[in-house]
Design an enzyme around this catalytic site. Structure first.
Site, PDB file in Angstrom:
ATOM      1  N   ARG A 103       0.849  -1.092   0.163  1.00 55.83           N
ATOM      2  CA  ARG A 103      -0.009  -0.031  -0.134  1.00 55.83           C
ATOM      3  C   ARG A 103       0.924   1.221  -0.032  1.00 55.83           C
ATOM      4  O   ARG A 103       1.901   1.211   0.847  1.00 55.83           O
ATOM      5  CB  ARG A 103      -0.769  -0.090   1.372  1.00 55.83           C
ATOM      6  N   THR A 107      -1.208   7.657  -0.927  1.00 57.69           N
ATOM      7  CA  THR A 107      -2.556   7.652  -1.447  1.00 57.69           C
ATOM      8  C   THR A 107      -3.299   6.560  -1.191  1.00 57.69           C
ATOM      9  O   THR A 107      -4.438   6.198  -1.319  1.00 57.69           O
ATOM     10  CB  THR A 107      -2.268   7.315  -3.083  1.00 57.69           C
ATOM     11  N   ASP A 203      -0.026  -3.539  12.525  1.00 54.92           N
ATOM     12  CA  ASP A 203       0.595  -4.068  11.320  1.00 54.92           C
ATOM     13  C   ASP A 203       0.846  -5.604  11.596  1.00 54.92           C
ATOM     14  O   ASP A 203       1.831  -5.813  12.083  1.00 54.92           O
ATOM     15  CB  ASP A 203       1.635  -3.251  11.111  1.00 54.92           C
ATOM     16  N   ASP A 206       4.221  -6.724  10.145  1.00 56.44           N
ATOM     17  CA  ASP A 206       5.389  -6.303  11.314  1.00 56.44           C
ATOM     18  C   ASP A 206       5.247  -7.552  12.419  1.00 56.44           C
ATOM     19  O   ASP A 206       6.277  -7.788  12.914  1.00 56.44           O
ATOM     20  CB  ASP A 206       5.333  -5.039  11.696  1.00 56.44           C
TER      21      ASP A 206
END
Length: 212
Positions: A103, A107, A203, A206
């Site tokens: 990603r 944006t 995340d 992660d």
């Protein structure tokens, strides 16, 4: 698009520990794998099968086996890899293809950087693995990509989803003339200003690979 939230006490239990920031990476990976196996039972409820004649030690009978072509499991790199083992535990004969997507943090749009899929997916059921349905951009792009290659039945499996992501995904795949399903462990409250699911679990990539 059909959305199924797998409402089960064991799923809620495992999600609780996945959410906990004190859960270390080895435990996070194990719990994610276990959770995906539970979600896979729901995701594969309509997997295609065909009759199969066998003989038991007592008498002949007819059972079922997975139809040909075999289903294709598609983890979205990198976080989707942490879901792969839990899925293929139920579908050991399935084929596996990979899509690398990330990603753009400015944006929030998905960008493809790797592709290891068969060129022709005609008549294939596909199971897409991505831990988080946040903005929905990554899953939408993946599903459209699979349909363009001929896939005619797609189920996305996620640990968590945000309402905004579900809405965006529904809008993006509304024009596709194939069954689209979403199986998720829970639908959370919302997305924050950075596009993360709230309360979420952080995340997933992660935390799976010890980068936090």
């Amino acid at each position: 698009m059909r959305v199924h939230v797998a409402d089960h006490p064991l799923i809620a239990h495992k999600l609780t520990y996945l959410r906990d920031k004190r859960t270390d990476s080895p435990t996070f990976r194990r719990l994610a794998e276990e959770l995906v196996t539970l979600l896979a039972y729901e995701a594969t409820r309509d997997v295609r099968t065909e009759p199969f004649d066998i003989e038991t030690p007592v008498a002949p009978t007819t059972g079922i086996k997975l139809s040909t072509p075999k289903p294709l499991v598609v983890p979205i790199l990198r976080a989707g890899l942490g879901m792969l083992e839990g899925m293929v535990r139920l579908l050991p004969s399935a084929e596996v293809g990979f899509l690398g997507m990330q990603r753009n943090e400015e944006t929030l749009e998905a960008i493809t950087y790797a592709n290891r899929l068969p060129d022709d997916l005609s008549g294939r059921q596909c199971y897409v693995l991505d831990p988080m349905l946040a903005t929905g951009g990554t899953l939408a792009m993946t599903i459209r990509y699979l349909v363009e290659r001929g896939a005619d039945d797609i189920t996305a499996v996620t640990l968590l989803a945000a309402p905004e992501g579900i809405k965006h995904l529904e809008e993006e795949v509304a024009d596709l003339d194939v069954p689209i399903n979403l199986v998720t462990g829970a639908v959370d409250e919302r997305l924050n200003e950075n596009g993360y699911i709230v309360p979420g679990l952080g995340d997933a990539g992660d935390r799976l690979y010890g980068l936090v």
